[in-house]
Design a protein around this motif. Structure first.
Motif, PDB file in Angstrom:
ATOM      1  N   TRP A 186       0.831  -1.201   0.000  1.00 31.61           N
ATOM      2  CA  TRP A 186       0.000   0.000   0.000  1.00 31.61           C
ATOM      3  C   TRP A 186       0.863   1.249   0.000  1.00 31.61           C
ATOM      4  O   TRP A 186       1.924   1.273   0.604  1.00 31.61           O
ATOM      5  CB  TRP A 186      -0.896   0.022   1.235  1.00 31.61           C
ATOM      6  CG  TRP A 186      -1.876  -1.095   1.263  1.00 31.61           C
ATOM      7  CD1 TRP A 186      -1.723  -2.291   1.904  1.00 31.61           C
ATOM      8  CD2 TRP A 186      -3.141  -1.147   0.622  1.00 31.61           C
ATOM      9  NE1 TRP A 186      -2.829  -3.071   1.687  1.00 31.61           N
ATOM     10  CE2 TRP A 186      -3.714  -2.390   0.908  1.00 31.61           C
ATOM     11  CE3 TRP A 186      -3.856  -0.252  -0.178  1.00 31.61           C
ATOM     12  CZ2 TRP A 186      -4.967  -2.762   0.429  1.00 31.61           C
ATOM     13  CZ3 TRP A 186      -5.095  -0.613  -0.649  1.00 31.61           C
ATOM     14  CH2 TRP A 186      -5.642  -1.866  -0.344  1.00 31.61           C
TER      15      TRP A 186
ATOM     16  N   ASP B 121      -8.157   0.586  -2.439  1.00 24.23           N
ATOM     17  CA  ASP B 121      -7.487   1.365  -3.466  1.00 24.23           C
ATOM     18  C   ASP B 121      -8.423   2.481  -3.925  1.00 24.23           C
ATOM     19  O   ASP B 121      -9.597   2.247  -4.207  1.00 24.23           O
ATOM     20  CB  ASP B 121      -7.139   0.440  -4.639  1.00 24.23           C
ATOM     21  CG  ASP B 121      -6.294   1.125  -5.688  1.00 24.23           C
ATOM     22  OD1 ASP B 121      -5.376   1.876  -5.327  1.00 24.23           O
ATOM     23  OD2 ASP B 121      -6.570   0.907  -6.883  1.00 24.23           O
ATOM     24  N   GLY B 122      -7.912   3.716  -3.936  1.00 25.75           N
ATOM     25  CA  GLY B 122      -8.721   4.853  -4.369  1.00 25.75           C
ATOM     26  C   GLY B 122      -9.415   5.605  -3.253  1.00 25.75           C
ATOM     27  O   GLY B 122      -9.993   6.668  -3.495  1.00 25.75           O
TER      28      GLY B 122
ATOM     29  N   ASP C 196      -4.436  10.038  -0.587  1.00 24.18           N
ATOM     30  CA  ASP C 196      -5.162   9.080  -1.390  1.00 24.18           C
ATOM     31  C   ASP C 196      -4.483   7.727  -1.192  1.00 24.18           C
ATOM     32  O   ASP C 196      -3.248   7.664  -1.115  1.00 24.18           O
ATOM     33  CB  ASP C 196      -5.156   9.466  -2.866  1.00 24.18           C
ATOM     34  CG  ASP C 196      -6.103  10.618  -3.172  1.00 24.18           C
ATOM     35  OD1 ASP C 196      -7.113  10.756  -2.470  1.00 24.18           O
ATOM     36  OD2 ASP C 196      -5.828  11.377  -4.113  1.00 24.18           O
ATOM     37  N   VAL C 197      -5.268   6.678  -1.104  1.00 29.35           N
ATOM     38  CA  VAL C 197      -4.747   5.342  -0.861  1.00 29.35           C
ATOM     39  C   VAL C 197      -4.568   4.637  -2.209  1.00 29.35           C
ATOM     40  O   VAL C 197      -5.455   4.677  -3.052  1.00 29.35           O
ATOM     41  CB  VAL C 197      -5.717   4.525   0.029  1.00 29.35           C
ATOM     42  CG1 VAL C 197      -5.225   3.098   0.221  1.00 29.35           C
ATOM     43  CG2 VAL C 197      -5.928   5.223   1.366  1.00 29.35           C
ATOM     44  N   GLU C 198      -3.408   4.000  -2.356  1.00 28.54           N
ATOM     45  CA  GLU C 198      -3.115   3.266  -3.591  1.00 28.54           C
ATOM     46  C   GLU C 198      -2.579   1.893  -3.241  1.00 28.54           C
ATOM     47  O   GLU C 198      -1.719   1.768  -2.368  1.00 28.54           O
ATOM     48  CB  GLU C 198      -2.085   4.040  -4.410  1.00 28.54           C
ATOM     49  CG  GLU C 198      -1.639   3.323  -5.671  1.00 28.54           C
ATOM     50  CD  GLU C 198      -0.568   4.108  -6.398  1.00 28.54           C
ATOM     51  OE1 GLU C 198      -0.918   4.796  -7.370  1.00 28.54           O
ATOM     52  OE2 GLU C 198       0.611   4.014  -5.997  1.00 28.54           O
ATOM     53  N   TYR C 199      -3.087   0.881  -3.922  1.00 33.50           N
ATOM     54  CA  TYR C 199      -2.545  -0.472  -3.761  1.00 33.50           C
ATOM     55  C   TYR C 199      -1.410  -0.628  -4.758  1.00 33.50           C
ATOM     56  O   TYR C 199      -1.588  -0.436  -5.955  1.00 33.50           O
ATOM     57  CB  TYR C 199      -3.630  -1.518  -4.001  1.00 33.50           C
ATOM     58  CG  TYR C 199      -3.152  -2.932  -3.763  1.00 33.50           C
ATOM     59  CD1 TYR C 199      -2.881  -3.362  -2.476  1.00 33.50           C
ATOM     60  CD2 TYR C 199      -2.959  -3.803  -4.811  1.00 33.50           C
ATOM     61  CE1 TYR C 199      -2.439  -4.653  -2.236  1.00 33.50           C
ATOM     62  CE2 TYR C 199      -2.518  -5.100  -4.584  1.00 33.50           C
ATOM     63  CZ  TYR C 199      -2.260  -5.515  -3.304  1.00 33.50           C
ATOM     64  OH  TYR C 199      -1.807  -6.772  -3.066  1.00 33.50           O
ATOM     65  N   ALA C 200      -0.216  -0.921  -4.273  1.00 32.76           N
ATOM     66  CA  ALA C 200       0.969  -0.988  -5.147  1.00 32.76           C
ATOM     67  C   ALA C 200       1.487  -2.416  -5.238  1.00 32.76           C
ATOM     68  O   ALA C 200       1.541  -3.118  -4.294  1.00 32.76           O
ATOM     69  CB  ALA C 200       2.046  -0.075  -4.623  1.00 32.76           C
TER      70      ALA C 200
END
Length: 123
Positions: free
Chosen positions: A21, A102-103, A119-123
């Motif tokens: 994340w 995510d998002g 903003d949250v992002e799944y990486a």
């Protein structure tokens, strides 16, 4: 080959934490950060915070992030602040944990002259 054999160790490799994340800042004054599995990450003004944000509107320990090591890894946030934490416009109750996706958007301050959040992002 045994586990103590050097060739076996090269094939197995060292155990590494995989980034799952990322938190992407809503303004330029805050750095992005990665959250790793099986770790609790604190965010706040306190110098001992894992993610230090030097804004007076934030609590010393404003919130904590929890990444659970499962497939896929899950991310949760816990509000520990006096001023509030919002996830997608919903205010969390102090002590409440909420799953993140995510998002999602996290806002750590409202009503100040600048927006502090991620903003949250799944990486």
């Amino acid at each position: 080959m045994s586990a103590s054999d050097p060739q076996s160790l090269r094939e197995i490799g060292p155990k590494r934490r995989v980034m799952a994340w990322r938190l992407l800042p809503l303004n330029d004054n805050t750095a992005s950060c990665s959250l790793t599995s099986n770790k609790v990450t604190s965010l706040g003004r306190h110098p001992a915070s894992d993610i230090r944000v030097g804004e007076l509107v934030l609590s010393a320990t404003h919130c904590k992030f929890y990444v659970d090591d499962c497939t896929p890894p899950t991310l949760r946030i816990q509000d520990l602040s006096s001023n509030g934490t919002w996830v997608n416009e919903k205010r969390l109750v102090k002590g409440e944990k909420s799953n993140l996706a995510d998002g999602d958007r996290i806002v750590l301050s409202r009503g100040s002259d600048k927006l502090i959040g991620y903003d949250v992002e799944y990486a």
